[in-house]
Design an enzyme around this catalytic site. Structure first.
Site, PDB file in Angstrom:
ATOM      1  N   LYS A  44      34.372  44.338  38.398  1.00 51.21           N
ATOM      2  CA  LYS A  44      35.506  43.916  37.623  1.00 51.21           C
ATOM      3  C   LYS A  44      36.366  42.905  38.386  1.00 51.21           C
ATOM      4  CE  LYS A  44      36.142  48.671  35.983  1.00 51.21           C
ATOM      5  NZ  LYS A  44      36.990  49.863  36.225  1.00 51.21           N
ATOM      6  N   GLY A  45      36.284  42.976  39.717  1.00 51.43           N
ATOM      7  CA  GLY A  45      37.239  42.244  40.564  1.00 51.43           C
ATOM      8  C   GLY A  45      37.326  40.756  40.293  1.00 51.43           C
TER       9      GLY A  45
ATOM     10  N   GLU B  62      32.451  35.667  42.375  1.00 54.08           N
ATOM     11  CA  GLU B  62      32.873  36.957  42.940  1.00 54.08           C
ATOM     12  C   GLU B  62      34.277  36.832  43.519  1.00 54.08           C
ATOM     13  OE1 GLU B  62      32.819  39.895  43.038  1.00 54.08           O
ATOM     14  OE2 GLU B  62      30.936  40.868  43.550  1.00 54.08           O
TER      15      GLU B  62
ATOM     16  N   ASP C  61      32.410  40.590  51.866  1.00 54.42           N
ATOM     17  CA  ASP C  61      32.904  41.346  53.005  1.00 54.42           C
ATOM     18  C   ASP C  61      31.697  41.551  53.945  1.00 54.42           C
ATOM     19  OD1 ASP C  61      33.967  43.454  54.534  1.00 54.42           O
ATOM     20  OD2 ASP C  61      35.140  44.228  52.899  1.00 54.42           O
TER      21      ASP C  61
ATOM     22  N   LYS D  39      35.627  37.389  54.145  1.00 52.98           N
ATOM     23  CA  LYS D  39      36.037  38.062  55.394  1.00 52.98           C
ATOM     24  C   LYS D  39      34.883  37.927  56.375  1.00 52.98           C
ATOM     25  CE  LYS D  39      39.052  41.917  54.005  1.00 52.98           C
ATOM     26  NZ  LYS D  39      39.076  43.378  53.828  1.00 52.98           N
TER      27      LYS D  39
ATOM     28  N   VAL E 130      43.170  44.204  51.457  1.00 51.21           N
ATOM     29  CA  VAL E 130      43.897  43.385  50.485  1.00 51.21           C
ATOM     30  C   VAL E 130      43.680  43.867  49.053  1.00 51.21           C
ATOM     31  CG1 VAL E 130      44.100  41.281  51.862  1.00 51.21           C
ATOM     32  CG2 VAL E 130      42.015  41.669  50.527  1.00 51.21           C
TER      33      VAL E 130
ATOM     34  N   ASP F 274      41.266  45.800  43.811  1.00 52.96           N
ATOM     35  CA  ASP F 274      41.940  47.073  43.551  1.00 52.96           C
ATOM     36  C   ASP F 274      41.919  48.007  44.753  1.00 52.96           C
ATOM     37  OD1 ASP F 274      39.076  47.701  43.402  1.00 52.96           O
ATOM     38  OD2 ASP F 274      39.723  49.640  42.611  1.00 52.96           O
TER      39      ASP F 274
END
Ligand code: PRP
Length: 181
Positions: free
Chosen positions: A44-45, A100, A104, A132, A154, A160
């Protein structure tokens, strides 16, 4: 500022300026291919970022969505990805851009991109708002990157914690006392 946020890392203005830059770069790359860009938004991000980015493209584009679930904890994905919702349309012969919110460890996107490659798109690129690099375990090199950020927890603008904070218009660091891994 929201009371659960320790500091704002990227303001709404910084994000929107970057989105504009990325949209120009993406439009330049795909202009004149003779076929629409096939954007894939990962739920969902990425939805907040993708909605802003796609509206700024000045090339024809289609949009499809994929929902995946990555086993593991928030601070460490396992790389074993389950597809919860697959694409509605085939991508064979299409110029695909995966959108996206964050890369990470790289495990989720590495797995996802390998799977998409097997569907024989004409091209396959990746655009992430946040990178990151210090956390990378698996090699993933997004072609379009908004911001490289330090290894901090974050939230906001799609990101979220326990499904909260996605709707903040900025990206901030969550107060450490508020989260558990
Ligand atoms: C986030 C993000 C990437 C993944 C990155 O998704 O959207 O898919 O984690 O982590 P990695 O590089 O370590 O694999 P998340 O699982 O939080 O799902 P969401 O987008 O629904 O919040």
């Amino acid at each position: 500022m929201h009371q659960d946020i320790a500091k704002i890392l990227l303001t709404e203005e910084m994000i929107q300026a970057k989105v504009k830059e990325l949209a120009a770069q993406i439009s330049d790359k795909y202009r004149g291919t003779g076929r629409p860009l096939h954007a894939i938004v990962i739920l969902k991000g990425a939805t907040f970022f993708a909605a802003d980015l796609l509206r700024r493209l000045d090339i024809p584009a289609r949009v499809d969505f994929m929902a995946i679930s990555s086993y593991g904890t928030r601070s460490s994905s396992s790389g074993v990805v389950r597809i919860l919702k697959d694409l509605d349309h085939p991508i064979e012969g299409q110029d695909v851009l995966v959108i996206e919110d964050i890369v990470d460890s790289g495990r989720t996107l590495n797995y996802l991109l390998q799977g998409l490659k097997q569907r024989n798109p004409a091209s396959l690129s990746l655009c992430v708002l946040l990178d990151k690099p210090d956390r990378r375990v698996v090699d993933v090199h997004p072609e379009f990157v908004g911001f490289e950020i330090p290894d901090e927890f974050v939230v906001g603008y799609g990101l979220d914690y326990a499904e909260l904070y996605r709707n903040l218009p900025y990206i901030g660091v969550l107060k450490p006392e508020l989260y558990k891994d």
